[in-house]
Each structure stands twice: as structure tokens, then as C-alpha cells.
Scaffold this motif. Structure first.
Motif, PDB file in Angstrom:
ATOM      1  N   LEU A 179       0.846  -1.179   0.000  1.00  0.00           N
ATOM      2  CA  LEU A 179       0.000   0.000   0.000  1.00  0.00           C
ATOM      3  C   LEU A 179       0.889   1.238   0.000  1.00  0.00           C
ATOM      4  CD1 LEU A 179      -2.560  -1.250   2.675  1.00  0.00           C
ATOM      5  CD2 LEU A 179      -2.802  -1.322   0.191  1.00  0.00           C
ATOM      6  N   PRO A 180       0.342   2.411  -0.227  1.00  0.00           N
ATOM      7  CA  PRO A 180       1.198   3.610  -0.282  1.00  0.00           C
ATOM      8  C   PRO A 180       2.016   3.840   0.979  1.00  0.00           C
ATOM      9  CG  PRO A 180      -0.958   4.089  -1.213  1.00  0.00           C
ATOM     10  CD  PRO A 180      -1.051   2.724  -0.613  1.00  0.00           C
ATOM     11  N   ASP A 181       1.474   3.516   2.148  1.00  0.00           N
ATOM     12  CA  ASP A 181       2.168   3.849   3.392  1.00  0.00           C
ATOM     13  C   ASP A 181       2.426   2.647   4.292  1.00  0.00           C
ATOM     14  OD1 ASP A 181      -0.462   3.343   4.001  1.00  0.00           O
ATOM     15  OD2 ASP A 181      -0.633   4.947   5.498  1.00  0.00           O
ATOM     16  N   ARG A 182       2.164   1.442   3.794  1.00  0.00           N
ATOM     17  CA  ARG A 182       2.332   0.252   4.642  1.00  0.00           C
ATOM     18  C   ARG A 182       2.337  -1.015   3.803  1.00  0.00           C
ATOM     19  NH1 ARG A 182      -2.853   0.877   8.263  1.00  0.00           N
ATOM     20  NH2 ARG A 182      -2.308   3.049   7.867  1.00  0.00           N
ATOM     21  N   TRP A 183       2.752  -2.089   4.430  1.00  0.00           N
ATOM     22  CA  TRP A 183       2.639  -3.429   3.854  1.00  0.00           C
ATOM     23  C   TRP A 183       1.584  -4.206   4.641  1.00  0.00           C
ATOM     24  CZ3 TRP A 183       5.083  -5.295  -0.422  1.00  0.00           C
ATOM     25  CH2 TRP A 183       6.174  -4.566  -0.906  1.00  0.00           C
ATOM     26  N   ARG A 184       0.835  -5.014   3.938  1.00  0.00           N
ATOM     27  CA  ARG A 184      -0.114  -5.923   4.579  1.00  0.00           C
ATOM     28  C   ARG A 184       0.371  -7.349   4.288  1.00  0.00           C
ATOM     29  NH1 ARG A 184      -5.328  -4.073   2.904  1.00  0.00           N
ATOM     30  NH2 ARG A 184      -5.202  -2.687   4.710  1.00  0.00           N
ATOM     31  N   ALA A 185       0.709  -8.071   5.360  1.00  0.00           N
ATOM     32  CA  ALA A 185       1.296  -9.401   5.207  1.00  0.00           C
ATOM     33  C   ALA A 185       0.376 -10.461   5.788  1.00  0.00           C
ATOM     34  CB  ALA A 185       2.644  -9.461   5.912  1.00  0.00           C
ATOM     35  N   THR A 186       0.240 -11.573   5.057  1.00  0.00           N
ATOM     36  CA  THR A 186      -0.507 -12.724   5.552  1.00  0.00           C
ATOM     37  C   THR A 186       0.490 -13.734   6.094  1.00  0.00           C
ATOM     38  OG1 THR A 186      -2.233 -12.380   3.889  1.00  0.00           O
ATOM     39  CG2 THR A 186      -2.155 -14.533   4.980  1.00  0.00           C
ATOM     40  N   LEU A 187       0.296 -14.120   7.343  1.00  0.00           N
ATOM     41  CA  LEU A 187       1.193 -15.051   8.010  1.00  0.00           C
ATOM     42  C   LEU A 187       0.473 -16.372   8.242  1.00  0.00           C
ATOM     43  CD1 LEU A 187       2.616 -12.672  10.789  1.00  0.00           C
ATOM     44  CD2 LEU A 187       3.362 -12.920   8.406  1.00  0.00           C
ATOM     45  N   ALA A 188       1.175 -17.474   7.976  1.00  0.00           N
ATOM     46  CA  ALA A 188       0.624 -18.811   8.217  1.00  0.00           C
ATOM     47  C   ALA A 188       1.398 -19.460   9.353  1.00  0.00           C
ATOM     48  CB  ALA A 188       0.717 -19.665   6.959  1.00  0.00           C
ATOM     49  N   THR A 189       0.663 -19.905  10.367  1.00  0.00           N
ATOM     50  CA  THR A 189       1.266 -20.596  11.503  1.00  0.00           C
ATOM     51  C   THR A 189       0.521 -21.904  11.723  1.00  0.00           C
ATOM     52  OG1 THR A 189      -0.184 -19.647  13.187  1.00  0.00           O
ATOM     53  CG2 THR A 189       1.721 -18.331  12.539  1.00  0.00           C
ATOM     54  N   GLY A 190       0.919 -22.611  12.756  1.00  0.00           N
ATOM     55  CA  GLY A 190       0.225 -23.849  13.082  1.00  0.00           C
ATOM     56  C   GLY A 190      -1.198 -23.620  13.547  1.00  0.00           C
ATOM     57  N   ASN A 191      -1.515 -22.375  13.873  1.00  0.00           N
ATOM     58  CA  ASN A 191      -2.866 -22.052  14.361  1.00  0.00           C
ATOM     59  C   ASN A 191      -3.730 -21.373  13.307  1.00  0.00           C
ATOM     60  OD1 ASN A 191      -2.258 -22.993  16.993  1.00  0.00           O
ATOM     61  ND2 ASN A 191      -1.187 -21.067  17.424  1.00  0.00           N
ATOM     62  N   GLY A 192      -3.265 -21.336  12.069  1.00  0.00           N
ATOM     63  CA  GLY A 192      -4.055 -20.711  11.011  1.00  0.00           C
ATOM     64  C   GLY A 192      -3.362 -19.482  10.446  1.00  0.00           C
ATOM     65  N   GLU A 193      -4.137 -18.594   9.866  1.00  0.00           N
ATOM     66  CA  GLU A 193      -3.600 -17.403   9.219  1.00  0.00           C
ATOM     67  C   GLU A 193      -3.877 -16.147  10.030  1.00  0.00           C
ATOM     68  OE1 GLU A 193      -3.425 -18.429   4.448  1.00  0.00           O
ATOM     69  OE2 GLU A 193      -4.994 -17.071   5.194  1.00  0.00           O
ATOM     70  N   GLU A 194      -3.011 -15.163   9.813  1.00  0.00           N
ATOM     71  CA  GLU A 194      -3.154 -13.884  10.492  1.00  0.00           C
ATOM     72  C   GLU A 194      -2.656 -12.800   9.551  1.00  0.00           C
ATOM     73  OE1 GLU A 194      -1.297 -11.527  14.392  1.00  0.00           O
ATOM     74  OE2 GLU A 194      -0.793 -13.631  13.991  1.00  0.00           O
ATOM     75  N   VAL A 195      -3.262 -11.647   9.585  1.00  0.00           N
ATOM     76  CA  VAL A 195      -2.834 -10.516   8.756  1.00  0.00           C
ATOM     77  C   VAL A 195      -2.278  -9.435   9.679  1.00  0.00           C
ATOM     78  CG1 VAL A 195      -3.548  -8.712   7.161  1.00  0.00           C
ATOM     79  CG2 VAL A 195      -4.521 -11.011   6.948  1.00  0.00           C
TER      80      VAL A 195
END
Length: 491
Positions: A179-195
Motif C-alpha cells: 500500500l502507499p504507506d504500509r505493507w499488509r502481510a498474511t502469516l501462516a502458523t500452526g494455528n491458522g492465518e493472520e494478517v
């Protein structure tokens, strides 16, 4: 929202996270496996200037490495210590004048050092005479340092956490949106996904750095890596004493033979272009033959494949400089900083363990102005966890520890002091005897140490404990890893 997201839990990622957290930035470090699970635990385990790099005119890299060698020795004297190397003169290879000139430069290029300078050595005398073949009569001795490489990563990540960073292992970045002022990252762990969101990204993913750059920059990032595999063999001890050897080979390369874990000799490394599975590099029969043959050119007692007790391989994510040989590709580091079309991403290519602290400083020189952070370097005189010993004097610290805990067996005390430094007291706690350390697993591994590794050092599996937080896997017989896994699962 965080200020900085660091992707990659090797030495460069841990170093950047630590430096950034110490400047007051909010930091999250994400590593898809364990800390130092790949390249950073598969080195030759040296903090060194890189004597052979002088042949390739990499004077800046050697100078910086020699300066950092003394900085790291002062800041982590428990896991880094001086080592003397003997370089036999082979009359058929580099001439003596060339070796003398190289060592003269090596002694002086980094400025004043606490380590002793190089000198000539008579190989006909003890202790070298029974070790080396008769044709090697003279050589040189010089100084560098040993490092517990994976522990260096873990301690650096611990210090980042202690300064406010969030450290997440077993956390894979599966998507990046700019994005213009930030990154949005999707993380995968053993407990599912998180943004999560961060204002900037430091891409220190090692062999996967190009993949992450492509993921974040919508396929517009250039490919910069040359992946080179380096393998090592571990054999029963080939010589007494604490001196290491550096051997020249007919192909222009060198290999090291180093005292390792009291009972063994570590021999390496190779340089082969790598195109396989980056998660599971393995030594080849060709590499085993190369290392055994190269060492056997020097040792009176040949090194044979049947005596190998263990091997390991790592992938060097080198910056592609179009060198004809893998061994001559630069080991220096290069940054790609992309600030076009939105939030910044800094990608790290190359680098070596010795210069990781300076690499992190240089990365923050790029990132700090973009994030409005303190631009003052601070890590040069900041000990790593356990390294805060008076005058960085490990021998004095060990002597005091032996008086404080006289009931600890000497070899166990030395291992714990080397591993944890001044934090050994957090491992031992209030124990007044071995029974106070809890369940005994094997060798000198007790429950108190395991609990510390879980609570403080991010350990989650038996392999984390036996091969990265320690090298107990070489010493303990039987399937102790699964026993540790069951103990960890129960908690």
C-alpha cells in the motif's frame, strides 16, 4: 501496525531486528522454520577476516571483517573465542612470498587487534610433526576466531526480543500487499492465518530472498542470487591440541580442519552451484570424496568416508556478480531498496556471519530515515545476552563459576558456561546439586536447561535443542530427540 517487519530468522534478519528494536522501532521478525534453521547454522563456524578474499582484492570486505572480529569477540566472549590456524606451505602451490605478503596485510588491514599476529612455524616440530605428512616442513600461523554460529543467531534474536521486538518462529509469510504507506502481510502458523501491517519490510530470507521480493513487488523484482552449496564432514579427532589447520588445494580453493566439540574434527567446505530443494540440502558423494581427498593430501592418517560421523550442508545466498567460479563470487553484502509505488522494502543479498552487525547497521542507515527513527548506531559496544563479563574475560568468569557451583562436573560446567555465559545462573536457578536440575534426559542434559531453552530461547523441538541451541546431538546416543519432543508436547 508495526514500524518494521523482518522476514528471515538467520543471522542477518536477527541482526536487523535487534538493531531496529534498539532504536525504538516496533519490530516483528518472522521465520518460517526455527531460528538459524538453514544457512546460519551450516557455516564453518568462524568469525574471520577471510584470508583468501585478499586474492580477489576484496580489501574493504576483509578490513570490515577483521574489525568486526574484535567487536564480536568483545561482545560475546562465551560463544566466540580466539583460534590459531596453521597454514602449511606447499611448494607446488602459492609461493612463500605470496603467503607472507597476504599475512602481512591480514595482520594490519583491520587496525589494532587484541589477537596475536602471524608468525612462521616449523612443521618438523611438535605438535605438527606427527599430524602432517613429511613433505610439509614449514608454514605460517595466524589468528582468527571460532563462533557457535546458531547460538549467535539465537542470542541476537533474544536481545531483539528483550528490546521490544516480537520474534515468531514457524511463521511463514504467504502473501504481501503493498500500500502507499504500509505493507499488509498474511502469516501462516500452526494455528491458522493472520494478517499484520508494517510500514516497511526488511527481506532477509537468505536463499528465499528473491522469492519474497517477487511476492512483494508483484513479479517486478530482478533475480540477484547465485545459490552455492557448502558442505562439511565431521570425523573423530585427527589431532590433539586446539590449533586448527588451513589447507591449500590444487584447484585454488582452501579447506579448514578444526578441533570440534572436543571429540571431533570439522572439515570443510565445498563450493557447488545448487539447484535442488533449498529446505533440505545434503552432501553429495562427490563432495565427500573432495573433502576426504583434500584433507588426506596433508594428514599422515588419511581421512576416509567410512569414519565420517556426521555431515551438514548449507546454501550460501550470494549476490550474482558473474564470477566464473563459485569460490570467487563475492561474499560481500548488497542491498536492494525499493521505495517506488508505495511502502519501502529492503532486500539483503550475500553477507557473512562475521559482518552481520555492520550489515544491520547499514540496513538501518537506509531504513531509519524512511521510518523517522534514531539514526545513531548503538550495537558496537552492546554485549549479547550472557556476554556481559568484566573485561570480556571468559577464563575469569569460568573460574568464578567453578567456585560458585563446585558440584557441576567440569565438562558440563564448561559447556553451560560457553552456551549461556552470565545467564548460566538462570539455567541452574536455586539448584545445589544435579538432582536439583530436574529430570535427567541423557549425558549432561537436564530438565532445567530444557525449560530455559523453551522459556528464553524459542526452542520447540528436540532438533532445536540438540543441533542448534547445542551440539549435544553429536554426543548423546539413541533417539533422545523424540524423548525431548514428548516432554515439550506435554507442556
Amino acid at each position: 501496525m508495526r514500524d518494521l517487519m523482518v522476514i528471515g530468522g538467520g543471522i542477518n534478519g536477527a541482526g536487523i531486528a535487534r538493531d531496529a528494536a534498539g532504536r525504538g522501532l516496533s519490530v516483528i521478525l518472522c521465520e518460517k522454520d526455527d531460528l538459524a534453521a538453514h544457512t546460519s547454522s551450516a557455516s564453518t563456524k568462524l568469525v574471520h577476516g577471510g584470508l583468501r578474499y585478499l586474492e580477489h582484492y576484496e580489501f574493504r570486505l576483509v578490513r570490515e571483517s577483521l574489525q568486526e572480529r574484535d567487536v564480536l569477540l568483545r561482545n560475546a566472549p562465551h560463544i566466540i573465542w580466539p583460534l590459531r590456524f596453521v597454514l602449511p606451505h606447499d611448494k607446488g602451490l602459492r609461493p612463500k612470498w605470496m603467503l607472507l605478503a597476504g599475512l602481512f596485510l591480514y595482520d594490519r588491514l583491520g587496525g589494532r587487534s587484541a589477537l596475536p599476529k602471524s608468525r612462521g612455524v616449523n612443521l618438523r616440530e611438535l605438535p605438527h610433526r606427527p599430524v602432517l605428512k613429511e613433505r610439509f616442513t614449514s608454514g605460517f600461523e595466524y589468528s582468527d576466531c571460532w563462533v557457535e554460529d546458531s547460538r549467535l543467531v539465537v542470542l541476537t534474536a533474544m536481545d531483539a526480543r528483550d528490546r521490544g521486538a516480537e520474534v515468531r518462529t514457524r511463521t511463514r509469510v504467504t502473501a504481501l500487499e503493498r500500500l502507499p504507506d504500509r505493507w499488509r502481510a498474511t502469516l501462516a502458523t500452526g494455528n491458522g492465518e493472520e494478517v499484520i501491517e508494517a510500514r516497511a519490510i526488511a527481506n532477509a530470507a537468505g536463499p528465499w530472498v528473491d522469492d519474497l521480493a517477487q511476492l512483494g513487488l508483484a513479479g517486478e523484482a530482478k533475480v540477484h542470487l547465485r545459490l552455492v552449496k557448502g558442505s562439511h564432514i565431521i570425523v573423530p579427532r585427527k589431532f590433539a591440541g586446539e590449533t586448527a589447520y588451513i589447507f591449500q588445494n590444487g584447484d585454488g580453493r582452501i579447506i579448514f580442519a578444526i578441533p570440534y566439540e572436543r571429540e571431533f574434527t570439522l572439515i570443510g567446505t565445498t563450493d557447488l552451484l545448487f539447484e535442488g530443494d533449498r529446505d533440505t540440502p545434503e552432501i553429495s558423494a562427490q563432495e565427500i570424496d573432495y573433502l576426504c581427498s583434500a584433507a588426506s593430501e596433508y594428514f599422515r592418517s588419511p581421512v576416509t568416508p567410512d569414519e565420517i560421523v556426521s555431515t551438514y550442508s548449507g546454501i550460501r545466498p550470494l549476490y550474482e556478480d558473474n564470477s566464473a567460479k563459485n569460490s570467487t563470487v563475492t561474499r560481500d553484502y548488497v542491498f536492494e531498496v525499493d521505495t517506488h509505488e508505495g511502502a519501502p522494502m529492503l532486500s539483503v543479498y550475500g553477507g557473512k556471519i562475521t559482518t552481520y552487525r555492520r550489515l544491520a547497521e547499514h540496513a538501518l542507515e537506509k531504513l531509519a530515515p524512511l521510518l523517522g527513527a534514531d539514526e545513531t548506531p548503538w550495537t558496537r559496544n552492546a554485549p549479547l545476552p550472557g556476554g556481559d563479563m568484566p573485561d570480556a574475560d571468559f577464563k575469569a568468569f569460568l573460574w568464578a563459576a567453578s567456585e560458585r557451583w563446585p558440584w557441576l562436573p567440569p565438562e558440563m560446567l564448561l559447556r553451560l558456561a560457553r552456551a549461556y555465559g552470565t545467564r548460566i545462573e538462570r539455567v541452574i536457578g536455586d539448584a545445589t546439586g544435579l538432582s536439583g536440575l530436574g529430570e535427567h534426559f541423557a549425558g549432561d542434559l537436564y530438565e532445567a536447561e530444557l525449560q530455559y531453552l523453551v522459556d528464553e530461547e524459542f526452542a520447540q523441538t528436540g532438533r532445536d535443542v540438540l543441533w542448534r541451541r547445542s551440539k549435544l546431538g553429536l554426543h548423546i546416543k539413541g533417539d533422545i530427540s523424540s524423548v525431548i519432543d514428548r516432554w515439550l508436547a506435554a507442556r
